[in-house]
Design an enzyme around this catalytic site. Structure first.
Site, PDB file in Angstrom:
ATOM      1  N   CYS A 171       0.816  -1.218   0.000  1.00 12.88           N
ATOM      2  CA  CYS A 171       0.000   0.000   0.000  1.00 12.88           C
ATOM      3  C   CYS A 171       0.847   1.264   0.000  1.00 12.88           C
ATOM      4  O   CYS A 171       2.031   1.240   0.320  1.00 12.88           O
ATOM      5  CB  CYS A 171      -0.880   0.082   1.254  1.00 12.88           C
ATOM      6  SG  CYS A 171      -1.921  -1.343   1.531  1.00 12.88           S
TER       7      CYS A 171
ATOM      8  N   GLY B 273       0.580   0.132  -5.119  1.00  9.69           N
ATOM      9  CA  GLY B 273      -0.672  -0.622  -5.081  1.00  9.69           C
ATOM     10  C   GLY B 273      -1.534  -0.268  -6.269  1.00  9.69           C
ATOM     11  O   GLY B 273      -1.785   0.910  -6.506  1.00  9.69           O
TER      12      GLY B 273
ATOM     13  N   ASN C  55      -0.638   1.629   5.655  1.00  5.97           N
ATOM     14  CA  ASN C  55       0.336   0.841   4.917  1.00  5.97           C
ATOM     15  C   ASN C  55       1.067  -0.037   5.924  1.00  5.97           C
ATOM     16  O   ASN C  55       1.698   0.488   6.845  1.00  5.97           O
ATOM     17  CB  ASN C  55       1.327   1.757   4.186  1.00  5.97           C
ATOM     18  CG  ASN C  55       2.484   0.991   3.534  1.00  5.97           C
ATOM     19  OD1 ASN C  55       3.568   1.527   3.386  1.00  5.97           O
ATOM     20  ND2 ASN C  55       2.260  -0.244   3.157  1.00  5.97           N
ATOM     21  N   GLY C  56       0.976  -1.348   5.743  1.00  6.39           N
ATOM     22  CA  GLY C  56       1.642  -2.269   6.664  1.00  6.39           C
ATOM     23  C   GLY C  56       0.729  -3.431   7.002  1.00  6.39           C
ATOM     24  O   GLY C  56      -0.377  -3.533   6.479  1.00  6.39           O
TER      25      GLY C  56
ATOM     26  N   CYS D   1      12.232  -1.467   6.539  1.00  5.09           N
ATOM     27  CA  CYS D   1      12.242  -2.537   5.522  1.00  5.09           C
ATOM     28  C   CYS D   1      13.295  -2.250   4.451  1.00  5.09           C
ATOM     29  O   CYS D   1      13.187  -1.283   3.701  1.00  5.09           O
ATOM     30  CB  CYS D   1      10.862  -2.629   4.886  1.00  5.09           C
ATOM     31  SG  CYS D   1      10.818  -3.686   3.436  1.00  5.09           S
TER      32      CYS D   1
ATOM     33  N   TYR E  54      13.489  -2.957  -4.028  1.00  2.00           N
ATOM     34  CA  TYR E  54      12.495  -3.134  -5.088  1.00  2.00           C
ATOM     35  C   TYR E  54      11.315  -2.178  -5.032  1.00  2.00           C
ATOM     36  O   TYR E  54      10.887  -1.641  -6.044  1.00  2.00           O
ATOM     37  CB  TYR E  54      11.946  -4.575  -5.019  1.00  2.00           C
ATOM     38  CG  TYR E  54      10.660  -4.786  -5.773  1.00  2.00           C
ATOM     39  CD1 TYR E  54      10.664  -4.952  -7.156  1.00  2.00           C
ATOM     40  CD2 TYR E  54       9.423  -4.802  -5.115  1.00  2.00           C
ATOM     41  CE1 TYR E  54       9.478  -5.125  -7.858  1.00  2.00           C
ATOM     42  CE2 TYR E  54       8.235  -4.976  -5.812  1.00  2.00           C
ATOM     43  CZ  TYR E  54       8.266  -5.142  -7.186  1.00  2.00           C
ATOM     44  OH  TYR E  54       7.103  -5.301  -7.878  1.00  2.00           O
TER      45      TYR E  54
ATOM     46  N   CYS F 297       7.408 -12.244   3.747  1.00  2.00           N
ATOM     47  CA  CYS F 297       7.273 -11.017   4.538  1.00  2.00           C
ATOM     48  C   CYS F 297       5.876 -10.985   5.148  1.00  2.00           C
ATOM     49  O   CYS F 297       4.897 -11.284   4.475  1.00  2.00           O
ATOM     50  CB  CYS F 297       7.463  -9.797   3.629  1.00  2.00           C
ATOM     51  SG  CYS F 297       7.246  -8.244   4.517  1.00  2.00           S
TER      52      CYS F 297
ATOM     53  N   CYS G 258      13.410 -11.244   5.370  1.00  2.00           N
ATOM     54  CA  CYS G 258      13.098 -12.068   4.187  1.00  2.00           C
ATOM     55  C   CYS G 258      14.319 -12.857   3.720  1.00  2.00           C
ATOM     56  O   CYS G 258      14.183 -13.829   2.982  1.00  2.00           O
ATOM     57  CB  CYS G 258      12.520 -11.213   3.059  1.00  2.00           C
ATOM     58  SG  CYS G 258      13.488  -9.755   2.652  1.00  2.00           S
TER      59      CYS G 258
HETATM   60  P1  AMP Z   1      10.674 -14.198 -10.532  1.00  2.00           P
HETATM   61  O1  AMP Z   1      11.770 -14.583 -11.478  1.00  2.00           O
HETATM   62  O2  AMP Z   1       9.357 -14.789 -10.978  1.00  2.00           O
HETATM   63  O3  AMP Z   1      11.007 -14.489  -9.128  1.00  2.00           O
HETATM   64  O4  AMP Z   1      10.471 -12.638 -10.664  1.00  2.00           O
HETATM   65  C1  AMP Z   1      11.519 -11.755 -10.388  1.00  2.00           C
HETATM   66  C2  AMP Z   1      10.996 -10.360 -10.538  1.00  2.00           C
HETATM   67  O5  AMP Z   1      10.021 -10.087  -9.537  1.00  2.00           O
HETATM   68  C3  AMP Z   1      12.072  -9.314 -10.361  1.00  2.00           C
HETATM   69  O6  AMP Z   1      12.137  -8.547 -11.551  1.00  2.00           O
HETATM   70  C4  AMP Z   1      11.620  -8.438  -9.198  1.00  2.00           C
HETATM   71  O7  AMP Z   1      11.796  -7.078  -9.500  1.00  2.00           O
HETATM   72  C5  AMP Z   1      10.153  -8.748  -9.098  1.00  2.00           C
HETATM   73  N1  AMP Z   1       9.648  -8.634  -7.720  1.00  2.00           N
HETATM   74  C6  AMP Z   1      10.306  -8.688  -6.556  1.00  2.00           C
HETATM   75  N2  AMP Z   1       9.470  -8.536  -5.497  1.00  2.00           N
HETATM   76  C7  AMP Z   1       8.244  -8.369  -6.015  1.00  2.00           C
HETATM   77  C8  AMP Z   1       6.952  -8.148  -5.438  1.00  2.00           C
HETATM   78  N3  AMP Z   1       6.791  -8.047  -4.130  1.00  2.00           N
HETATM   79  N4  AMP Z   1       5.908  -8.035  -6.299  1.00  2.00           N
HETATM   80  C9  AMP Z   1       6.070  -8.138  -7.633  1.00  2.00           C
HETATM   81  N5  AMP Z   1       7.266  -8.340  -8.224  1.00  2.00           N
HETATM   82  C10 AMP Z   1       8.332  -8.458  -7.442  1.00  2.00           C
END
Ligand code: AMP
Length: 472
Positions: free
Chosen positions: A14, A42, A116-117, A252, A258, A398, A452
């Site tokens: 969020c 989000g 958010n959280g 975090c 990311y 997480c 994580c």
């Molecule tokens: P995968 O290879 O399916 O594990 O996807 C890797 C991709 O997921 C990377 O490009 C990350 O930037 C992205 N990623 C990391 N955390 C998340 C998240 N919480 N939600 C969506 N994408 C994510």
């Protein structure tokens, strides 16, 4: 029943925004722009609540910010204080009633809350409240917080006292913006897990999850809300109340890896600089001979640039992302999965063909997307693909506001490094160390939650929750 409640909040991301107008600003429009800039936090639902002389008006719905609000809706939302929220949830809780801000009427008037959280004891608290006859409109933990604040407000001398009592009951991560009949209140949990910052637009205070939202509305960054701090904004300005904080902060780290936008600063550290540093350190930790360094758009690009600068290997744009494919994209069925990734990402053949490619991404979660991207590069003629990841292997879910799947779906939790390399089809694979990652948020005022990567959570995670999440 309580399992459902946990489930609803388990995978939720969020963003929040708030403004107290002391000038002649249109608070609904500004909140709209603020939420627009927080859309990456989000994409499932959004909402705005405004205070119109003690009455709270609101509009919230499923969808992206520009799909939910138009000129007519925003013009209807007249008032001098506003809060807003964007939300994403991967679970069955994609319901309109779970969209925020959550608005209630109680004995002392109206209140609205955006959160958010994630709370880790929401189910327990809700169970106790339901036993005494409390009814709930939604399945989200934010309603538990609002309920507690309103209950305590009846017996307390002030809203701050009610919030302080609520903070003693709730456990988990929370960056909150609360709208009362006369105040805008910002609250950050005692560990500061999720970010919340303060800005000033002329004489009007603004609160936001990230500084990019301050920039979007033209507000000047003042400072971050401190872990455990309550900031109360009204006609007299901003007052700070620091609640007791017993432990070291646990911001975090994944916000830097990311989640946050690179143009944001969190607790004094630039997200862009952190990603750049991560790329530089990654190059030192995992060097390899190659012809080109490319990043996976968007969150891998900055680290790729850092890797290139440090290694001296030229940076190139090897992958192109279709900007119009969001999380609402209809996934093709299993047999069309390849098409799905190809629609989102494509290789630039002229950059890749015949080259030894270093591909940098910020993280690997399930490994499925990474595998497909490696394949796309090989199909485009890459001679070698060396995968470099600018964070350590994610092994644990997480519970505090980042959408990660259960342990059995986290590829690094169930596979060795060599297994993952083979699975994704890369010629080599290297992850940034945790020690390296912790050096990247340059100038940050706080310490970090890195659970994580190692599973040592900043607070006790209820056993059932862990069990559920592990899928055991
Ligand atoms: P995968 O290879 O399916 O594990 O996807 C890797 C991709 O997921 C990377 O490009 C990350 O930037 C992205 N990623 C990391 N955390 C998340 C998240 N919480 N939600 C969506 N994408 C994510």
């Amino acid at each position: 029943m309580y399992n459902d409640i946990r489930l609803d909040k388990l995978n939720e991301e969020c963003g929040v925004f708030g403004i107290f107008n002391n000038d002649r600003h249109d608070v609904a429009h500004l909140t709209y722009y603020g939420l627009y800039s927080l859309q990456h936090r989000g994409q499932e639902s959004a909402g705005i609540a405004v205070n119109d002389k003690g009455t709270i008006l609101y509009h919230k719905d499923m969808g992206l910010v520009p799909e939910i609000f138009n000129k007519v809706v925003l013009e209807h939302l007249r008032g001098n204080i506003a809060i807003g929220h964007v939300r994403y949830s991967t679970t069955g809780a994609s319901l309109r009633e779970n969209a925020q801000p959550m608005v209630i009427k109680y004995r002392n008037g109206q209140m609205a809350l955006a959160h958010n959280g994630n709370l880790v004891n929401a189910a327990e608290l809700r169970g106790k409240m339901e036993e005494t006859g409390t009814v709930f409109q939604s399945t989200i933990d934010s309603e538990v917080i609002l309920n507690l604040i309103s209950r305590y407000r009846i017996s307390s001398g002030s809203t701050v006292e009610a919030i302080t009592k609520t903070m003693k009951d709730i456990k988990g991560s929370y960056a909150l913006v609360l709208l009362t009949s006369s105040k805008l209140i910002g609250i950050r949990d005692p560990l500061g897990i999720r970010p919340l910052c303060i800005g000033l637009l002329d004489n009007s205070f603004v609160l936001a999850s990230e500084t990019c939202a301050l920039d979007a509305v033209g507000a000047e960054y003042i400072r971050d809300v401190n872990p455990g701090e309550i900031v109360v904004i009204d006609e007299d300005g901003l007052k700070s109340y620091q609640t007791e904080v017993k432990e070291k902060s646990q911001v975090c780290i994944f916000e830097f890896v990311y989640f946050a936008r690179p143009d944001s600063f969190i607790d004094g550290a630039s997200v862009h600089t952190a990603r750049m540093e991560a790329g530089r350190l990654l190059s030192r930790e995992h060097p390899v001979d190659a012809d080109i360094v490319i990043g996976v758009p968007d969150s891998g690009l900055t680290a790729a640039l850092g890797y290139s600068l440090e290694s001296g290997i030229p940076y190139g744009q090897g992958l192109i992302k279709n900007r119009y494919v969001g999380r609402t994209f209809i996934q093709p069925d299993q047999s069309q999965r390849e098409t799905g990734v190809r629609i989102k990402l494509n290789a630039i053949k002229s950059e890749i063909e015949g080259k030894r490619v270093i591909m940098v991404d910020d993280s690997i979660v399930r490994g499925t997307t990474t595998k497909r991207i490696v394949q796309i590069l090989k199909n485009a003629g890459a001679k070698e693909v060396h995968m470099r990841v600018s964070s350590p292997p994610i092994k644990y879910p997480c519970y505090f506001g980042i959408d990660t799947p259960s342990r059995k779906q986290l590829v690094a939790s169930t596979h060795s490094l060599e297994d993952i390399r083979q699975m994704i089809g890369a010629d080599s694979l290297g992850y940034l160390s945790l020690e390296g990652l912790l050096k990247t948020p340059v100038g940050a005022k706080h310490s970090f939650c890195t659970a994580c990567f190692h599973g040592q959570y900043p607070m006790e995670v209820p056993f059932e929750m862990d069990k559920f999440s592990c899928g055991c």
